[in-house]
Enzyme design. Structure first.
Site, mmCIF file in Angstrom:
data_model
loop_
_atom_site.group_PDB
_atom_site.id
_atom_site.type_symbol
_atom_site.label_atom_id
_atom_site.label_comp_id
_atom_site.label_asym_id
_atom_site.label_seq_id
_atom_site.Cartn_x
_atom_site.Cartn_y
_atom_site.Cartn_z
ATOM 1 N N SER A 14 52.948 39.144 68.656
ATOM 2 C CA SER A 14 52.110 38.562 67.613
ATOM 3 C C SER A 14 52.917 38.113 66.399
ATOM 4 O O SER A 14 52.703 37.035 65.852
ATOM 5 C CB SER A 14 51.031 39.559 67.185
ATOM 6 O OG SER A 14 50.177 39.865 68.269
ATOM 7 N N GLU A 35 61.171 34.829 75.235
ATOM 8 C CA GLU A 35 60.391 36.021 75.590
ATOM 9 C C GLU A 35 60.668 36.350 77.050
ATOM 10 O O GLU A 35 60.428 35.526 77.940
ATOM 11 C CB GLU A 35 58.902 35.778 75.366
ATOM 12 C CG GLU A 35 57.979 36.854 75.929
ATOM 13 C CD GLU A 35 58.324 38.255 75.433
ATOM 14 O OE1 GLU A 35 58.567 39.139 76.296
ATOM 15 O OE2 GLU A 35 58.358 38.457 74.209
ATOM 16 N N CYS A 43 50.654 43.952 71.824
ATOM 17 C CA CYS A 43 49.246 43.949 71.428
ATOM 18 C C CYS A 43 48.361 43.260 72.451
ATOM 19 O O CYS A 43 47.352 43.809 72.890
ATOM 20 C CB CYS A 43 49.092 43.276 70.069
ATOM 21 S SG CYS A 43 47.373 43.206 69.507
ATOM 22 N N CYS A 48 46.721 46.687 72.038
ATOM 23 C CA CYS A 48 45.428 46.619 71.342
ATOM 24 C C CYS A 48 44.319 45.993 72.173
ATOM 25 O O CYS A 48 43.215 46.543 72.278
ATOM 26 C CB CYS A 48 45.558 45.818 70.057
ATOM 27 S SG CYS A 48 47.097 46.018 69.160
ATOM 28 N N LYS A 51 43.430 47.829 75.547
ATOM 29 C CA LYS A 51 42.920 49.146 75.150
ATOM 30 C C LYS A 51 41.501 49.049 74.626
ATOM 31 O O LYS A 51 40.625 49.834 75.003
ATOM 32 C CB LYS A 51 43.828 49.750 74.087
ATOM 33 C CG LYS A 51 43.301 51.050 73.483
ATOM 34 C CD LYS A 51 44.064 51.404 72.230
ATOM 35 C CE LYS A 51 43.718 50.488 71.071
ATOM 36 N NZ LYS A 51 44.485 50.820 69.836
ATOM 37 N N LYS A 52 41.252 48.078 73.734
ATOM 38 C CA LYS A 52 39.914 47.968 73.145
ATOM 39 C C LYS A 52 38.887 47.594 74.205
ATOM 40 O O LYS A 52 37.743 48.081 74.180
ATOM 41 C CB LYS A 52 39.925 46.926 72.020
ATOM 42 C CG LYS A 52 38.657 46.927 71.148
ATOM 43 C CD LYS A 52 38.523 48.209 70.359
ATOM 44 C CE LYS A 52 37.248 48.282 69.528
ATOM 45 N NZ LYS A 52 37.214 47.324 68.419
ATOM 46 N N ALA A 115 66.821 36.977 75.722
ATOM 47 C CA ALA A 115 67.847 36.430 74.839
ATOM 48 C C ALA A 115 68.507 37.567 74.073
ATOM 49 O O ALA A 115 67.864 38.569 73.743
ATOM 50 C CB ALA A 115 67.241 35.428 73.865
ATOM 51 N N GLY A 176 49.983 63.778 71.210
ATOM 52 C CA GLY A 176 48.854 64.018 70.316
ATOM 53 C C GLY A 176 48.649 62.943 69.282
ATOM 54 O O GLY A 176 47.862 63.119 68.353
ATOM 55 N N TYR A 178 47.839 58.756 68.110
ATOM 56 C CA TYR A 178 46.614 57.984 68.282
ATOM 57 C C TYR A 178 46.516 57.361 69.670
ATOM 58 O O TYR A 178 45.416 57.277 70.233
ATOM 59 C CB TYR A 178 46.488 56.928 67.175
ATOM 60 C CG TYR A 178 47.401 55.739 67.277
ATOM 61 C CD1 TYR A 178 47.017 54.585 67.946
ATOM 62 C CD2 TYR A 178 48.662 55.757 66.677
ATOM 63 C CE1 TYR A 178 47.852 53.485 68.039
ATOM 64 C CE2 TYR A 178 49.502 54.661 66.757
ATOM 65 C CZ TYR A 178 49.092 53.531 67.448
ATOM 66 O OH TYR A 178 49.928 52.448 67.533
ATOM 67 N N ILE A 179 47.642 56.953 70.269
ATOM 68 C CA ILE A 179 47.579 56.380 71.614
ATOM 69 C C ILE A 179 47.129 57.433 72.615
ATOM 70 O O ILE A 179 46.266 57.186 73.469
ATOM 71 C CB ILE A 179 48.937 55.782 72.022
ATOM 72 C CG1 ILE A 179 49.291 54.604 71.120
ATOM 73 C CG2 ILE A 179 48.913 55.328 73.482
ATOM 74 C CD1 ILE A 179 50.683 54.026 71.363
ATOM 75 N N GLU A 182 43.364 58.170 72.049
ATOM 76 C CA GLU A 182 42.536 57.056 72.502
ATOM 77 C C GLU A 182 42.438 57.037 74.020
ATOM 78 O O GLU A 182 41.351 56.867 74.586
ATOM 79 C CB GLU A 182 43.135 55.738 71.997
ATOM 80 C CG GLU A 182 42.961 55.520 70.503
ATOM 81 C CD GLU A 182 43.722 54.309 69.986
ATOM 82 O OE1 GLU A 182 43.380 53.835 68.890
ATOM 83 O OE2 GLU A 182 44.647 53.838 70.681
ATOM 84 N N ARG A 199 52.372 69.343 71.726
ATOM 85 C CA ARG A 199 53.257 70.430 71.298
ATOM 86 C C ARG A 199 52.979 70.913 69.882
ATOM 87 O O ARG A 199 53.365 72.020 69.505
ATOM 88 C CB ARG A 199 54.714 69.981 71.398
ATOM 89 C CG ARG A 199 55.069 68.817 70.486
ATOM 90 C CD ARG A 199 56.489 68.342 70.715
ATOM 91 N NE ARG A 199 56.832 67.239 69.829
ATOM 92 C CZ ARG A 199 58.015 66.637 69.823
ATOM 93 N NH1 ARG A 199 58.946 67.046 70.663
ATOM 94 N NH2 ARG A 199 58.259 65.644 68.976
ATOM 95 N N HIS A 435 20.255 51.027 53.240
ATOM 96 C CA HIS A 435 19.517 52.100 53.899
ATOM 97 C C HIS A 435 18.617 51.536 55.004
ATOM 98 O O HIS A 435 18.029 50.463 54.848
ATOM 99 C CB HIS A 435 18.651 52.835 52.869
ATOM 100 C CG HIS A 435 17.896 53.991 53.431
ATOM 101 N ND1 HIS A 435 18.497 55.197 53.733
ATOM 102 C CD2 HIS A 435 16.579 54.119 53.775
ATOM 103 C CE1 HIS A 435 17.589 56.014 54.221
ATOM 104 N NE2 HIS A 435 16.417 55.386 54.259
ATOM 105 N N GLU A 440 26.050 54.285 53.966
ATOM 106 C CA GLU A 440 25.493 54.471 52.621
ATOM 107 C C GLU A 440 25.990 55.766 51.990
ATOM 108 O O GLU A 440 25.999 55.910 50.766
ATOM 109 C CB GLU A 440 23.966 54.445 52.657
ATOM 110 C CG GLU A 440 23.312 55.608 53.365
ATOM 111 C CD GLU A 440 21.790 55.485 53.368
ATOM 112 O OE1 GLU A 440 21.197 55.591 52.285
ATOM 113 O OE2 GLU A 440 21.215 55.280 54.451
#
Length: 452
Positions: A14, A35, A43, A48, A51-52, A115, A176, A178-179, A182, A199, A435, A440
């Protein structure tokens, strides 16, 4: 000296793609980009986006059960992993095509191969071809790190998890962060029996302590077995799966072991040090505030610099690089008060300081509430939402916002605007509540639960 390119970008994620096409499209620079894998980087291809989409898929089982409790006549069947995977791979192909078309439309010359840096103004492609460039931008991202246990090749990482031939019935997630969390929630939602080894003393190290505990409690309530203070002692292939012995004792057999034990900067073998580029202890490319390395003609952005490992940050760094180098407007990317979301179930949205960090900075007030949201309370679910504000006792500025709830990622984006603007607790208080909503509570918290 005449160069083949004004800019040569190594890495088609990205950040690299954004920098390349803006430099070419908005300034007329002659740009090349290499590339070695698929365009879109971590991502889009193995992070991302897939995963999402897996998060979305994993939420339907509970959603259908809730629909039954709300009165709908729903027949819940099994999850068709091959059908989902085929559609997922089709979507990734589509997005990769979008990236390629954007580059082509901007006039960027793309080289679909690896490269490396030959010298401060030259890159060498895998086929041996060399090109010169006035500026070189390293945007090679990060790579999953393995923990170094024996037979770890029996397991997989987040690179492979989206392409499994079959959905595992028994999965061990090691890590442990976030990956790891998730993925544990995703597979649990898809019907897999999930065990998680970490751990440390509590999952999601580095995030707000109260939020971490809230998420861990929710995960365990929904069937994930979390074993903190635990690691893999041994693992071996056996009939029927992978046998794992925990460092705390006990042996179990799993169909799959997923290592989510961190990510390291993807800088190996690029020729950077030989060209004079300084690397840090973890292999990160050391840069100044303008993303310039120790070699003036070479810059680096994104995860390879190990500053903030988030896709939107890499994109911002790429844009700031173009402003600085090609538009003559020195711009340092802003790394302060970055909102982020952890897509556990429920989600965790956060911006600013944790309570623990804020305590170290000075006197604070903590406003916090945990409650059953209307959606869950109506059908007698035990799940609770957490809303939390950290306020500076002296300036009254809101230093941190923490939300653990469904769609917390959507909510924290808007809260992030207020915190970035320097909103005070009184600014929140003056805002009329919407509300009935969960959010809120952010503007109706009147009394601090503690001071420090």
């Amino acid at each position: 000296m005449a160069f083949d390119f004004d800019l040569f970008v190594i890495g088609g994620g990205s950040g690299g793609v954004r920098a390349a096409r803006v430099a070419a499209g908005e300034t007329g620079a002659k740009v090349g980009l290499a590339e070695e894998s698929r365009m879109g980087g971590t991502c889009v291809i193995r992070g991302c986006v897939p995963k999402k989409l897996m998060v979305f898929a994993s939420e339907y089982a509970e959603g259908m059960q809730e629909a039954v409790d709300y009165g709908w006549d729903v027949k819940i069947g099994g999850f068709d992993w091959p059908k989902f995977r085929t559609r997922l791979e089709g979507e990734l192909d589509r997005l990769e095509g979008v990236y390629n078309r954007l580059l082509d439309g901007s006039g960027v010359k793309v080289f679909p191969q690896r490269a490396t840096v030959a010298d401060p103004h030259s890159v060498r492609l895998a086929d041996g071809t060399e090109y010169t460039a006035k500026h070189i931008l390293i945007a090679t991202g990060g790579w999953p790190a393995l923990p170094g246990v024996e037979n770890e090749d029996l397991g997989i990482t987040s690179n492979e998890v989206f392409h499994l031939d079959a959905l595992p019935k028994r999965l061990l997630v090691v890590g442990g962060g976030y990956i790891a969390c998730e993925m544990a929630c995703i597979f649990n939602g898809l019907g897999t029996k999930v065990t998680q080894f970490y751990r440390g003393p509590q999952i999601l190290r580095g995030f707000d302590g109260e939020a971490r505990g809230h998420i861990a409690e929710h995960m365990e309530r929904h069937g994930i077995e979390i074993h903190c203070g635990t690691n893999i002692g041994a693992m071996r292939k056996v009939e029927g799966g992978i046998e794992v012995t925990a460092t705390t004792g006990g042996t179990h057999v799993f169909d799959q072991v997923l290592f989510a034990t961190g990510r390291t900067p993807n800088s190996k073998g690029l020729g950077l040090q030989k060209a004079g580029v300084e690397l840090g202890r973890r292999g990160e490319v050391v840069v100044d505030k303008y993303s310039q390395t120790s070699v003036p003609s070479i810059y680096a952005i994104g995860d390879v610099t190990n500053r903030v490992q988030l896709t939107p940050v890499a994109i911002r760094e790429g844009m700031a690089f173009v402003e600085t180098v090609f538009k003559g407007n020195p711009t340092a990317p802003d790394h302060e008060l970055i909102p982020s979301a952890v897509f556990t179930q429920p989600e965790y949205g956060t911006v600013g300081l944790s309570e623990e960090e804020a305590r170290e900075a000075g006197p604070i007030e903590v406003y916090s509430t945990a409650f059953k949201p209307m959606h869950k309370s109506f059908i007698e679910r035990e799940d609770r939402v957490l809303m939390k504000l950290i306020v500076c006792a002296e300036t009254r500025k809101v230093l941190g916002v923490h939300i653990v709830a469904d769609h917390a990622g959507e909510m924290i984006q808007l809260a992030g605007v207020a915190v970035k603007m320097g909103a005070t607790k009184e600014d929140f208080d003056r805002t009329v509540a919407v509300h009935p909503t969960m959010s809120e509570e952010l503007v109706t918290l009147k009394t601090p639960v503690r001071r420090a």
